[in-house]
Design an enzyme around this catalytic site. Structure first.
Site: not given
Ligand code: 3H9
Length: 709
Positions: A63, A104, A107, A127
């Site tokens: 998400a 998500g 999921e 999450e």
């Molecule tokens: C969910 O899914 C809820 C569902 O179960 C239910 C819903 C109903 N959203 O980390 P990085 C941005 S909850 C928005 O530096 P990397 C991040 O802020 C979600 N933005 O890169 C950054 O922006 P900026 C569960 C996001 O290569 C840019 O992307 N998922 C999101 O070191 C680059 O990110 C998570 O918790 C997001 N979901 O790592 C995963 N993700 O450049 C969270 C990233 O402006 N994300 N951004 O600063 C991560 O763990 C890492 O970002 C990932 C990439 C491993 C994907």
């Protein structure tokens, strides 16, 4: 506006490729785009199967977290609905996962009939780290597909698993290790499924296999995570959902998941943890430094000093595969240091965190020397010698003579003036502070201290180096103690003073632990060393003792008595190894000191302990922000959550202050200023920025200091 997906039909297979940078976050627009493409494919009589893939390195990060709390998050199609529709598809849907599938995003793949993956793909439900639970059916689908135990482990740790492990667990159906194009392979796989007329997966028809689970599985699991999940709300809700997956029909489980998801997402904890997620990422961007500023190459590192700190620092680089030389004055010091490093690596092998081969690989990156000439070719030198200005300046003069042009010269000082250290060199623009936290091989925080003359590319290089060695970087300006230790000072002052006023170390520890701190001040200083605290105070004696003769009196008394905490088995507590018990001598000493300084001892309410320690921490944070030592409040929160054991579920001191209301903090400070008499008048002065923000009805979050560092 570029399309968020690419839709194509190859003969009888539709391919929906997500292409929404940076990470294919499932915001409303991307959800709608997938939904519409799916409808198009399902209505197209030519299409017999649908592949969902990604054109980015990340398959999908779940998400869009920045949407949480906005109308967009709820706007149709919701993620749970999108997953339902896909799961109910009469045509096979295949997820072709090339990289990370998180939250998500994972999921969504669980709602598909088949998952194929590249070897580098990873699957995770992080999450819990955001204070929520998987809310798009993950808590119900994953246990049905992979069993309750693995599902719980994945959801509670938030740590992704590899494609290989997912294959073994039955989550992934096929890992593609061949040379051919992945999408072509996915299309071929889809074709094979059509030809074989395989039965499609539908979780509503699956039951969780509980036959191997012990009767006390859930209570046992709760007990096993009790310590690390203390104070967090989401882990318990996740357990309830997985228990429901084992006991209730699919639809009832989904209903429970939806209602517990709402409870979590509306909680201050979720706001706090999401704040920290974005805070850690924002901290890497430094105002005033042009994006794209090139960093310097760092291939060889030298660490000056083989003590506890130097050894821990060196381990970070060796573990990241970077050649590291440790320099000390004597062979004995080097041998001692190297033995300590080996024992740390060995402990990791014994805990199963490293293989022996990996340990050898790390050790092979380390070299030692007593000769300064050996560090001539280092790209980065980190000084970790005794915390005294003259000694550090002597080292830097030597480094200036020896080191190659362009080498970055860093000091690991925790409180001293980086500009004064840089001033003894002919190259102050190459000098920077790198404040590692003890134990340096474990703690994630790295305070990067920007001196008056530090070059932009040196800062950029250290931010990217921090990421290479798995640290969380925060840039701070120069002042006594930088962000973290400077703010710790009033917090420690209040804790010490409260002991003189009649609180016991145990009461202070209990109150702060109840709040969620990893440990209270007395336990923390016993661990860090009462002697270490004493030494740092000497660097700013005038500011502290001249204002208040009782300042840190209990700590100084313990220091004088040689009771330096855990290392001497006596401090605020008595120690037998790591086991501690009350030290009644502290209460007696506190009573004597109280008499000496004319302090009336009394019963201290818990709330007063919490407010005096934490509100003074916040107040100093406001000052640090106002002076530009930190450029944004979220940098302070990143420091506190990663370096000082501040609970992530409170989001750091500044987020906590925003959450409870800055006006409440201000009025409590003003109240203590009066109630605590002369002591209150001396120390309880509200920071001007705190007063200003309250007057304007604003929060710390909205404030950015553009004149920072
Ligand atoms: C969910 O899914 C809820 C569902 O179960 C239910 C819903 C109903 N959203 O980390 P990085 C941005 S909850 C928005 O530096 P990397 C991040 O802020 C979600 N933005 O890169 C950054 O922006 P900026 C569960 C996001 O290569 C840019 O992307 N998922 C999101 O070191 C680059 O990110 C998570 O918790 C997001 N979901 O790592 C995963 N993700 O450049 C969270 C990233 O402006 N994300 N951004 O600063 C991560 O763990 C890492 O970002 C990932 C990439 C491993 C994907």
């Amino acid at each position: 506006m570029t399309a968020l997906i690419n839709y194509s039909v190859e003969e009888n297979i539709a391919v929906i490729s997500l292409q929404s940078p940076p990470v294919n976050g499932l915001g409303q627009r991307l959800r709608a785009a997938i939904f519409n493409a799916y409808l198009q494919a399902s209505k197209d009589s030519k299409v017999e199967a649908i592949v969902i893939a990604s054109t980015a390195n990340v398959f999908c990060a779940g998400a869009d977290i920045s949407e949480f709390g906005t109308e967009q998050a709820l706007a149709s199609p919701s993620l749970p609905d999108l997953c339902h529709v896909i799961e109910d598809s009469s045509k096979p849907v295949i997820a072709a996962v090339n990289g990370m599938a998180l939250g998500g995003g994972f999921e969504l793949t669980l709602a598909c009939d088949f998952i194929i993956a590249l070897p580098q793909a990873q699957f995770g439900l992080p999450e819990v780290k955001l204070g929520i639970l998987p809310g798009a059916g993950g808590t119900q689908r994953l246990p049905r597909i992979a069993g309750a135990e693995l599902a719980l482990q994945m959801m509670i740790s938030g740590t992704p698993i590899s494609a290989e492990k997912a294959l073994a667990a039955g989550i992934v159906d096929c890992v593609h290790a061949g040379e051919s194009d992945f999408i072509d392979m996915a299309i071929g796989y889809a074709q094979h499924l059509i030809d074989a007329d395989i039965v499609l997966r539908n979780c509503a028809r699956l039951k969780v296999d509980t036959s191997q689970l012990p009767d006390n599985f859930f209570s046992g699991f709760r007990a096993s995570i009790a310590r690390r999940s203390r104070g967090f709300m989401a882990p318990e809700k996740i357990i309830q959902c997985v228990q429901a997956a084992c006991e209730l029909p699919f639809s009832a489980g989904l209903q429970l998941e939806a209602s517990l998801f709402q409870e979590c997402i509306q909680s201050p904890q979720a706001r706090a943890q999401q704040h920290i997620f974005f805070a850690e990422r924002a901290a890497k961007k430094v105002p005033g430094i042009k994006p794209g500023t090139a960093s310097r190459d760092i291939n060889k590192v030298a660490v000056i000093g083989a003590g506890t700190m130097g050894g821990g620092i060196a381990m970070n680089f060796a573990s990241a595969g970077i050649a590291t030389l440790i320099l000390d004055l004597s062979e004995q010091a080097l041998e001692r240091g190297l033995n300590t490093i080996k024992s740390h690596y060995l402990a990791s092998v014994q805990k199963g965190k490293l293989t022996e081969a990996q340990m050898e690989q790390c050790l092979s990156k380390l070299a030692v020397s007593t000769d300064y000439n050996d560090i001539q070719d280092a790209d980065l030198v980190i000084e970790a010698v005794f915390e005294e200005m003259q000694i550090k300046q002597r080292v830097f003069k030597k480094l200036d003579e020896i080191c190659q042009a362009g080498a970055i010269l860093a000091t690991n000082t925790s409180t001293l003036d980086v500009n004064d250290i840089a001033a003894v060199t002919q190259r102050p623009s190459d000098v920077i502070g790198l404040h590692f936290f003890s134990p340096a091989n474990v703690m994630r925080l790295l305070e990067i201290v920007r001196g008056k003359h530090t070059a932009d590319d040196v800062i950029v290089s250290m931010i990217s180096m921090a990421q290479r060695i798995n640290k969380v970087p925060v840039v701070a300006g120069v002042c006594w103690g930088f962000i973290g230790n400077r703010m710790l000072e009033p917090y420690a002052r209040e804790a010490s003073r409260l002991i003189l006023e009649g609180a016991s170390p145990e009461q202070i520890d209990n109150v702060l632990c109840q709040f969620g701190m990893a440990m209270g001040f007395p336990s923390m200083i016993d661990l860090a060393g009462i002697d270490v605290g004493y030494l740092t105070r000497q660097g700013n004696k005038q500011a502290f003792y001249a204002r208040d003769p009782s300042y840190a009196a209990i700590c100084d008394k313990l220091y004088e008595l040689g009771h330096h905490g855990q290392k001497t088995a006596r401090g605020f507590y008595l120690y037998d190894g790591r086991d501690k018990r009350a030290n009644t001598q502290v209460t007696q000493l506190a009573a004597q000191l109280a008499q000496q300084y004319g302090i009336k001892q009394r019963q201290i309410p818990d709330q007063e302990i919490l407010q005096r320690t934490l509100y003074m921490l916040v107040n100093e944070g406001a000052q640090v922000l106002d002076e530009g030592i930190a450029c944004r409040s979220s940098d302070i929160d990143t420091v506190y959550c990663n370096g000082y054991g501040f609970p992530t579920f409170r989001g750091g001191p500044m987020q906590y202050a925003d959450e409870i209301g800055l006006d409440n903090i201000l009025s409590a400070i003003n109240r203590y200023q009066i109630e605590l008499g002369e002591y209150g008048r001396q120390w309880f002065t509200p920071a001007p920025l705190l007063e200003k923000l309250v007057a304007e009805g604003k929060s710390f979050k909205t404030y950015i200091n553009n004149e920072s560092h």
